[in-house]
Scaffold this motif. Structure first.
Motif, PDB file in Angstrom:
ATOM      1  N   VAL A 138       9.502  75.399 -57.348  1.00  0.00           N
ATOM      2  CA  VAL A 138      10.320  75.085 -58.520  1.00  0.00           C
ATOM      3  C   VAL A 138       9.905  75.932 -59.723  1.00  0.00           C
ATOM      4  CG1 VAL A 138      10.816  73.279 -60.204  1.00  0.00           C
ATOM      5  CG2 VAL A 138      10.953  72.777 -57.770  1.00  0.00           C
ATOM      6  N   VAL A 140       8.662  78.945 -59.720  1.00  0.00           N
ATOM      7  CA  VAL A 140       9.219  80.294 -59.544  1.00  0.00           C
ATOM      8  C   VAL A 140      10.738  80.267 -59.709  1.00  0.00           C
ATOM      9  CG1 VAL A 140       9.471  82.220 -57.943  1.00  0.00           C
ATOM     10  CG2 VAL A 140       7.283  81.049 -58.128  1.00  0.00           C
ATOM     11  N   GLY A 141      11.365  79.213 -59.212  1.00  0.00           N
ATOM     12  CA  GLY A 141      12.806  79.069 -59.395  1.00  0.00           C
ATOM     13  C   GLY A 141      13.166  79.045 -60.871  1.00  0.00           C
ATOM     14  N   MET A 142      12.373  78.312 -61.666  1.00  0.00           N
ATOM     15  CA  MET A 142      12.625  78.253 -63.101  1.00  0.00           C
ATOM     16  C   MET A 142      12.438  79.632 -63.728  1.00  0.00           C
ATOM     17  SD  MET A 142      10.879  74.561 -63.993  1.00  0.00           S
ATOM     18  CE  MET A 142      10.782  74.800 -65.750  1.00  0.00           C
ATOM     19  N   PHE A 144      12.938  82.500 -62.331  1.00  0.00           N
ATOM     20  CA  PHE A 144      14.108  83.313 -62.012  1.00  0.00           C
ATOM     21  C   PHE A 144      15.281  82.953 -62.923  1.00  0.00           C
ATOM     22  CE2 PHE A 144      12.106  84.575 -57.979  1.00  0.00           C
ATOM     23  CZ  PHE A 144      12.538  85.887 -57.889  1.00  0.00           C
TER      24      PHE A 144
ATOM     25  N   VAL B  55      16.022  72.785 -68.511  1.00  0.00           N
ATOM     26  CA  VAL B  55      16.563  72.608 -67.171  1.00  0.00           C
ATOM     27  C   VAL B  55      17.247  71.244 -67.049  1.00  0.00           C
ATOM     28  CG1 VAL B  55      15.989  72.385 -64.735  1.00  0.00           C
ATOM     29  CG2 VAL B  55      14.897  74.149 -66.105  1.00  0.00           C
ATOM     30  N   GLN B 248      10.724  71.579 -49.989  1.00  0.00           N
ATOM     31  CA  GLN B 248      10.370  72.807 -50.698  1.00  0.00           C
ATOM     32  C   GLN B 248      11.008  74.044 -50.064  1.00  0.00           C
ATOM     33  OE1 GLN B 248       8.980  72.670 -53.590  1.00  0.00           O
ATOM     34  NE2 GLN B 248       8.612  70.481 -53.423  1.00  0.00           N
ATOM     35  N   LEU B 251      14.574  74.099 -51.127  1.00  0.00           N
ATOM     36  CA  LEU B 251      14.617  74.553 -52.520  1.00  0.00           C
ATOM     37  C   LEU B 251      14.422  76.066 -52.605  1.00  0.00           C
ATOM     38  CD1 LEU B 251      12.496  71.855 -54.363  1.00  0.00           C
ATOM     39  CD2 LEU B 251      14.912  72.337 -54.689  1.00  0.00           C
ATOM     40  N   LEU B 255      16.824  78.220 -54.731  1.00  0.00           N
ATOM     41  CA  LEU B 255      16.358  78.744 -56.011  1.00  0.00           C
ATOM     42  C   LEU B 255      15.990  80.217 -55.957  1.00  0.00           C
ATOM     43  CD1 LEU B 255      13.993  75.848 -57.143  1.00  0.00           C
ATOM     44  CD2 LEU B 255      16.299  76.319 -57.914  1.00  0.00           C
ATOM     45  N   ILE B 256      15.378  80.623 -54.836  1.00  0.00           N
ATOM     46  CA  ILE B 256      14.788  81.955 -54.833  1.00  0.00           C
ATOM     47  C   ILE B 256      15.564  82.925 -53.955  1.00  0.00           C
ATOM     48  CG2 ILE B 256      12.710  83.236 -54.223  1.00  0.00           C
ATOM     49  CD1 ILE B 256      11.321  80.493 -55.178  1.00  0.00           C
ATOM     50  N   LYS B 282      21.202  75.236 -59.015  1.00  0.00           N
ATOM     51  CA  LYS B 282      19.761  75.405 -59.176  1.00  0.00           C
ATOM     52  C   LYS B 282      19.182  74.373 -60.143  1.00  0.00           C
ATOM     53  CE  LYS B 282      19.490  80.363 -58.343  1.00  0.00           C
ATOM     54  NZ  LYS B 282      19.105  81.657 -58.902  1.00  0.00           N
ATOM     55  N   ILE B 286      16.466  71.456 -59.133  1.00  0.00           N
ATOM     56  CA  ILE B 286      15.139  71.327 -59.743  1.00  0.00           C
ATOM     57  C   ILE B 286      14.917  69.902 -60.234  1.00  0.00           C
ATOM     58  CG2 ILE B 286      13.758  72.005 -61.742  1.00  0.00           C
ATOM     59  CD1 ILE B 286      14.859  74.812 -61.418  1.00  0.00           C
ATOM     60  N   SER B 289      14.543  67.335 -57.387  1.00  0.00           N
ATOM     61  CA  SER B 289      13.316  67.430 -56.595  1.00  0.00           C
ATOM     62  C   SER B 289      12.064  67.157 -57.411  1.00  0.00           C
ATOM     63  CB  SER B 289      13.217  68.814 -55.963  1.00  0.00           C
ATOM     64  OG  SER B 289      13.093  69.781 -56.973  1.00  0.00           O
ATOM     65  N   SER B 290      12.097  67.415 -58.703  1.00  0.00           N
ATOM     66  CA  SER B 290      10.860  67.283 -59.488  1.00  0.00           C
ATOM     67  C   SER B 290      10.772  65.974 -60.251  1.00  0.00           C
ATOM     68  CB  SER B 290      10.739  68.430 -60.489  1.00  0.00           C
ATOM     69  OG  SER B 290      10.883  69.655 -59.834  1.00  0.00           O
TER      70      SER B 290
END
Lengths: 314, 314
Positions: A138, A140-142, A144, B55, B248, B251, B255-256, B282, B286, B289-290
């Motif tokens: 997450v 790293v996703g943020m 990006f 976010v 993960q 994700l 995300l990536i 995205k 986030i 999941s967080s």
């Protein structure tokens, strides 16, 4: 080298007593068994497996029957054109990370220690610990999202520059992104340990110093920092020991094809060559090279610190 | 016992605070420094919070607004589209369930084995203790590395199974040391008394030691669960089957790797629109999941701090 008869009798008696003890307390050994088994399987067997670094391993022949090639994989890694780059990338990323990141939790703890109202302090702690609980994917996703050419950071920067900066594909930004985001995520939580050390400071020290006319900064410098020194030493040794194995999971996620000139580090290289490309022996050799350097670093730093001020890790 | 200490600490700290207040009020320059300190702390809190709030708020906005204007507080721009798309697609939910399974299994095995081993090693006079300690500690300084470990897991036939994710990292030697330190700190008289009453080792462990060890068990479990929940690497190298992926890894795709899950764009969209939607997803991914961890962690803050503290014992 024959032992004296007296000795062997004693050692037989000792063995007998040990045997008796184990028989009586076998349940304790039963308790140990699962841990010993797991560590043996997943830690010791791979240590044997690392011999493939000196062989030409093929999955068909197995570890035992693959041919020995000596240090061939090591020399080919050391002589490969990207060795220097990968090695320096690893070293720079972790050294800069350590130098920049290490002081931040200490400073945060010193600052928080000056907050006298417990409620406010607690709330600040609650907030600055939070990023620690966010997963690396997450984070790293943020990154990006925030750093993309159309992202918020470029929106802000568009006041100063006419072209958006593509942070993620520019090798010049990789280390900064990696280290700064690491500090953002970890510094708060890392300050816990220093705060704990500070809360054990003898209050009389501060009282006495104040009576003697010491200013706040003088007291922080001469009392608080001295209190933190032993903790800092231990954590610093640990960090230096881990310098070759820093942040692999995050580095791998942050990699783009474009930023590889700075983002390729030894661990990601091992993963790509060893597991993805199936270059087993070569990958194992590079990994072993890395472990040996880590171990040497740990021993050296521990020795140096011991000489300097008597604190030691083990 | 711990609570007593905390209470005492608070009292002590309050006293120190009052003393400080009394003395510090004399110095003007100290007050300036304290003021700067406060401002800096506020700044730190803002730096930590802004990305998180960005976010969170962004996840509730319409994609075109988010991408063109950035954050907006206009209610007309609100939308739950991102969340709707996430829940339309099963992969996040399945990843969630998989992660719960992995993290729970990992926690049970890791904590169970650690506690048992830690207890045995804490018993005075255990024959062979030195051997076992060296056996465990050695793995902290040297390991076979990624490639040999992977080959072993493959050889054991664990690739693409739950066990590959759970077992290799289940034993942290450091945790065994922590548990051992904790058990050693428990008063020996309790055990002796029970032994005189004729209780067996198992009985002593179950009815006396375990109830006293709730704090350490809880701390170890918390760290194990979160560590596993947030990790992706083991799963990435050992799992091939997408239906086994933990949260993960899903994700990571979103995300990536910028992969759009088919269920999230069930409606046919134009290419540009699709990109916007992918960006929007995205944010919601986030948050979904967080948020659970971030909401739960304040309730456990005490234990996290305790965990760091126990870890700082030499």
């Amino acid at each position: 080298m024959a032992e004296k008869p007296g000795h062997s009798i004693i050692s037989i008696q000792k063995n007998k007593r040990s045997f008796e003890y184990i028989r009586k307390n076998f349940i304790l050994y039963l308790f140990l068994a699962p841990a010993v088994m797991l560590v043996f399987i997943f830690n010791y067997i791979p240590m044997y497996g690392v011999t493939i670094a000196f062989k030409d391993f093929s999955p068909i022949k197995g570890i035992l029957n693959s041919e020995w090639v000596g240090f061939e994989h090591f020399t080919s890694f050391l002589q490969s054109p990207n060795f220097q780059q990968i090695f320096m990338n690893t070293l720079k990323l972790s050294t800069f990370g350590l130098l920049l990141g290490f002081p931040v939790p200490v400073i945060l703890a010193l600052m928080l220690n000056q907050v006298r109202r417990a409620g406010i302090k607690k709330h600040i702690q609650l907030i600055i610990y939070a990023p620690h609980f966010i997963s690396v994917v997450v984070i790293v996703g943020m990154l990006f999202i925030f750093l993309s050419p159309a992202g918020p950071l470029n929106n802000i920067l568009s006041v100063f520059t006419d072209k958006p900066i593509s942070f993620m594909s520019d090798p010049n930004y990789f280390r900064t992104i990696f280290i700064v985001s690491g500090i953002w995520q970890g510094a708060g939580f890392a300050s816990i340990i220093y705060l704990a050390a500070l809360s054990n400071t003898d209050p009389q020290l501060h009282d006495a110093a104040t009576l003697d006319g010491a200013s706040l900064l003088q007291r922080i410098w001469h009392i608080d920092i001295q209190v933190l020194k032993p903790t800092m030493t231990v954590l610093f040794i640990l960090a230096v020991g881990g310098i070759m194995s820093v942040g692999f999971e995050k580095a791998y996620l942050l990699q783009t094809d474009m930023n590889l000139p700075t983002s390729e580090i030894i661990d990601t290289y091992v993963y790509k060559r060893g597991l993805q490309a199936g270059d087993w022996s070569f990958g194992a050799a590079v990994g072993l090279f890395n472990s040996v350097i880590s171990l040497a670093l740990l021993v050296i730093v521990n020795y140096v610190v011991k000489k300097l001020n008597g604190e030691t890790l083990y | 016992m711990n609570d007593l200490m905390v209470g005492l600490d608070k009292k002590k700290r309050k006293k120190i605070g009052q003393a400080k207040n009394r003395l510090i009020n004399n110095s003007k320059s100290d007050r300036v420094i304290l003021f700067i300190n406060k401002m800096l702390l506020i700044f730190v809190v803002i730096i930590v919070l802004v990305p998180l709030l960005y976010v969170l708020i962004g996840s509730f906005l319409q994609p075109q607004v988010l991408l063109t204007q950035g954050i907006s507080f206009n209610p007309e721009h609100w939308s739950l589209d991102g969340y709707r798309r996430i829940f339309n697609d099963g992969s996040i939910l399945r990843g969630f369930l998989n992660s719960i399974m992995y993290a729970t299994g990992f926690t049970v095995i890791s904590v169970g084995v650690t506690i048992l081993a830690g207890y045995s090693l804490s018993v005075d006079g255990l024959v062979g203790k030195k051997f076992f300690m060296v056996f465990f500690l050695f793995t902290m300084f040297f390991n076979g590395g990624m490639v040999p470990t992977y080959l072993l897991v493959k050889e054991l036939g664990l690739i693409n199974t739950v066990w590959a994710v759970i077992l290799p990292g289940a034993i942290g030697v450091w945790n065994i040391i922590l548990a051992r330190t904790y058990f050693k700190g428990l008063p020996n008289e309790l055990k002796e008394a029970a032994r005189i009453d004729g209780a067996s080792d198992v009985k002593i462990f179950l009815s006396i030691i375990l109830p006293l060890s709730k704090p350490i068990i809880f701390v170890l479990a918390l760290y194990a669960f979160i560590g596993q929940w947030n990790s992706y690497f083991q799963a990435m190298i050992y799992l091939e089957d997408r239906s086994l992926y933990p949260l993960q890894l899903i994700l990571r795709e979103i995300l990536i790797q910028n992969e759009v899950q088919p269920g999230m764009i069930a409606d046919q969209l134009a290419r540009a629109e699709m990109q916007r939607v992918a960006e929007m997803i995205k944010y919601s991914a986030i948050v979904v999941s967080s948020l659970p961890l971030l909401i739960m962690y304040p309730f456990f803050q005490k234990y996290f701090e305790k965990g760091v503290m126990v870890g700082s014992l030499k």
